[in-house]
Every structure is written in C-alpha cells, then in structure tokens.
Design an enzyme around this catalytic site. Structure first.
Site, PDB file in Angstrom:
ATOM      1  N   GLY A   9       0.689  -1.208   0.045  1.00  0.00           N
ATOM      2  CA  GLY A   9      -0.072  -0.070  -0.027  1.00  0.00           C
ATOM      3  C   GLY A   9       0.751   1.122   0.089  1.00  0.00           C
ATOM      4  N   SER A  13      -0.762   4.111   4.875  1.00  0.00           N
ATOM      5  CA  SER A  13      -1.863   3.543   4.697  1.00  0.00           C
ATOM      6  C   SER A  13      -2.435   2.424   5.609  1.00  0.00           C
ATOM      7  CB  SER A  13      -1.951   2.808   3.152  1.00  0.00           C
ATOM      8  OG  SER A  13      -1.119   1.548   3.346  1.00  0.00           O
ATOM      9  N   GLY A  14      -1.505   2.423   6.534  1.00  0.00           N
ATOM     10  CA  GLY A  14      -2.040   1.523   7.597  1.00  0.00           C
ATOM     11  C   GLY A  14      -1.083   0.092   7.615  1.00  0.00           C
ATOM     12  N   SER A  16       1.766  -1.288   8.294  1.00  0.00           N
ATOM     13  CA  SER A  16       2.465  -1.598   9.708  1.00  0.00           C
ATOM     14  C   SER A  16       1.640  -2.135  10.863  1.00  0.00           C
ATOM     15  CB  SER A  16       3.543  -0.708  10.236  1.00  0.00           C
ATOM     16  OG  SER A  16       4.597  -0.450   9.148  1.00  0.00           O
ATOM     17  N   THR A  35      14.423  -3.677   8.902  1.00  0.00           N
ATOM     18  CA  THR A  35      15.414  -3.549   7.584  1.00  0.00           C
ATOM     19  C   THR A  35      15.890  -2.225   7.512  1.00  0.00           C
ATOM     20  OG1 THR A  35      13.739  -3.234   5.914  1.00  0.00           O
ATOM     21  CG2 THR A  35      14.320  -5.507   6.560  1.00  0.00           C
ATOM     22  N   HIS A  50       7.749   3.527  16.166  1.00  0.00           N
ATOM     23  CA  HIS A  50       7.354   1.859  16.016  1.00  0.00           C
ATOM     24  C   HIS A  50       7.680   1.044  16.913  1.00  0.00           C
ATOM     25  CE1 HIS A  50       6.282   1.469  11.592  1.00  0.00           C
ATOM     26  NE2 HIS A  50       6.558   2.617  11.764  1.00  0.00           N
ATOM     27  N   ARG A  54       4.858  -1.353  19.675  1.00  0.00           N
ATOM     28  CA  ARG A  54       5.048  -2.749  19.782  1.00  0.00           C
ATOM     29  C   ARG A  54       5.275  -2.984  21.407  1.00  0.00           C
ATOM     30  NH1 ARG A  54       7.997  -1.876  15.338  1.00  0.00           N
ATOM     31  NH2 ARG A  54      10.090  -2.284  16.082  1.00  0.00           N
TER      32      ARG A  54
END
Length: 169
Positions: A9, A13-14, A16, A35, A50, A54
């Site tokens: 996407g 766009s969502g 991840s 990466t 990010h 998590r």
C-alpha cells in the site's frame, strides 16, 4: 509449514499496524525484523515510535540486508519493510537495478526456505507519476519487480487503502 503474506500500500495506509495486528493474531511472541538504515534524526524518531507501539511480546531484530542469517522454526516473523530492505541493496550496488534485484531474490529465497510464517510489508511507489529523476525511476522499477516476485511467492497478498485491508490473493 511455511506461509508467506505480503502487505502492500501507499505511505501511511496502515500497512505496519495491520501487519503487527496480524502477527499478534498468529503468535503470542512474534519476531519483528526491521530492515531500515537510519539516515537522520527524523527517521530515527519514526523508528522509535514504531518500537514504542510494539509491546514486550515482540522479539525485535535489526537487520539491514542479510535476513537469511536469522533462522527460526515454526515462528511468525514480520519483516518491515521490503522497500527499505531493497534500498539498502540499491544504495550499496550504486543504483544497479539488475544486480540488486538478483541479490534481493536470492536473499529472499534463502530466508524464506524455512518453516515459518513470514509477513512482509512493502510500499506501492509506482502508482504515481513517472519521476523526472533517473535514480528514482530505477528504484521504482527495482521495487516494483521485487514486489511482483514476493507476491508471486506469497500465499496471501493484502493491499491497504486508508487503513482498510483488501485481500487480493
């Protein structure tokens, strides 16, 4: 049993978030392979956000190129993302598309030659206009061909649009 899932996407766009939710639905302790090569402070902040999103259930690994150095058995592995991974080869190979594509395909095949569930995130960068910059055009070609290669190997492919996952394979 090996399974490959590709989530593609545009930017924001969502992809991840969807990939992380999917990984957690498949495993209580998924592996996250980042990466990205961190080029500047702004990108470092993105990476940190990010990581913060998590929880402790994730095993986080940073690997810019050689995914096949990491061997698991029966795990769920989220690779975020093919775009940045491809950039690392492209940059090191001085924008040589053919060499980069060859190395990426080999590394992808070596890495996915194990019984795990792989969730790859990538960007669709070829949906816009044609760039007037030769290096950007070359990279768009490289990523488009790599995305096609991974999609051809994938068991499932999702396209994210405005946070909504559309299953296309």
């Amino acid at each position: 049993m090996k399974k490959i899932i590709l989530i593609t996407g545009g930017q924001r766009s969502g992809k991840s978030t969807y990939a992380e939710q999917l990984a957690l639905s498949l495993s209580e302790n998924p592996i996250y392979i980042a990466t990205a090569h961190v080029w500047d402070d702004e990108f470092r902040n993105r990476v940190e956000k990010h990581k913060e999103r998590r929880g402790s259930e994730w095993t986080n690994i940073e690997e810019e190129k050689y995914l096949s150095n990491h061997k698991y058995q029966g795990r769920t592995i989220l690779i975020d993302c093919l775009t940045l991974w491809s950039t690392n080869f492209f940059f090191e190979n001085k924008s040589d598309v053919n060499l980069s594509l060859s190395q990426l395909k080999k590394e992808f095949d070596d890495f996915t030659n194990q019984d795990d569930t792989f969730i790859f995130v990538t960007n669709e960068i070829g949906c816009g206009g044609v760039s007037d910059n030769e290096i950007q055009r070359k990279f768009t070609d490289l990523l488009g061909w790599m995305n096609q290669y991974v999609a051809s190997k994938a068991d499932e492919v999702y396209c994210m649009i405005s946070g909504i996952a559309l299953k296309i394979k």
